[in-house]
Design an enzyme around this catalytic site. Sequence first.
Site, mmCIF file in Angstrom:
data_model
loop_
_atom_site.group_PDB
_atom_site.id
_atom_site.type_symbol
_atom_site.label_atom_id
_atom_site.label_comp_id
_atom_site.label_asym_id
_atom_site.label_seq_id
_atom_site.Cartn_x
_atom_site.Cartn_y
_atom_site.Cartn_z
ATOM 1 N N TYR A 51 0.831 -1.206 0.000
ATOM 2 C CA TYR A 51 0.000 0.000 0.000
ATOM 3 C C TYR A 51 0.871 1.263 0.000
ATOM 4 C CZ TYR A 51 -3.891 3.042 1.516
ATOM 5 O OH TYR A 51 -4.848 4.018 1.608
ATOM 6 N N LYS A 58 0.901 4.114 -2.889
ATOM 7 C CA LYS A 58 0.537 5.501 -2.615
ATOM 8 C C LYS A 58 1.692 6.459 -2.882
ATOM 9 C CE LYS A 58 -3.774 4.948 -1.566
ATOM 10 N NZ LYS A 58 -4.773 5.349 -2.573
#
Length: 255
Positions: free
Chosen positions: A156, A160
Site C-alpha cells: 500500500y 501511494k
Amino acid sequence: MPERTSRERVAVVTGAARGIGAAIAVRLAEDGLDVAVIDLDESATADTVSAIRATGARAIGIGADVSDAAAVEGAIGRVAAELGAPTVLVNNAGILRDNLIFKMTEDDWDAVLGVHLRGAFLMTRAVQAHQVAAKWGRIVNLSSTSALGNRGQANYSAAKAGMQGFTKTLAIELGRYNVTANAIAPGFIATDMLRATAERIGVPFEDFLAGAAKEIPVGRVGQPADIAAAASFFCSDAASFVSGQVLYVAGGPKD
C-alpha cells in the site's frame, strides 16, 4: 469553443460506492457537476447515485474493475454516451492487503498495486483523451500518509508513493492542455476500510478511533467530508494554477 459551466461538466469518481469516494462524488454534484460513480459492483453504487441525484445533478453507477483495461474503456465509453465527455477524474479506488513483508504474498502485492496504480493509469489514459479534446480538465489522485512508510503496508505504501510520482508526471505532461493533476494524501479517516483494519487487529472500532485521535494535533480523526472538501477545491476553476501538488489532509504536519 465556449467555456463550459460546472453543471455541464462531467466527473468520474472511482471507488465511490461508499466512504471517501462517495463523499467526493456527492460534493462534486453539490458543486454543480454531473457524476459517474464507478465501483466493482454496480449495484453497490445505488446509494451514492441516489444522493447525487438528490442534489439535482445527473448520475449513473457503473460496475467496473479499474485494473482491467477493457472494463475501463467500456466504462468511460458509457459515461461519454450517457452523461457527456468526462473532464474531471478522481482516482479513489483502492484495496488493502496488509501484512508484514515476510508474510506478504505475491498476490497481496500485485492486487494492491494493480487496483491503485494500474487502475489510476488506465482510468487516466481513458479520460485524458476527453480532457485534451476539451482543453480543460482536472485529475485528483488519492494518495495517503502511508506513502511515507507504514508498518505492515509495504504494498500500500509503495502504491501511494507511486501515486504521487504519477500525479506530478501528469501535471507536467497535461498542463499544456489546461489539465491539472493533484493528489490528496489522507491521514486517519473514519471509513469502513479502517473498520476492517480494527477488526483485523482485534480492537473495537471506537477505541481504535479514540486512540488515533490522541496522536493527531487537531484532536480528532478525519471524516470523508474533509477529503471531499480538498477534492472540491482541486476540481474547481479556483485551482487552475495549482498542479502537481500533494496535499496532506491529516490534522497535522507530515514529513
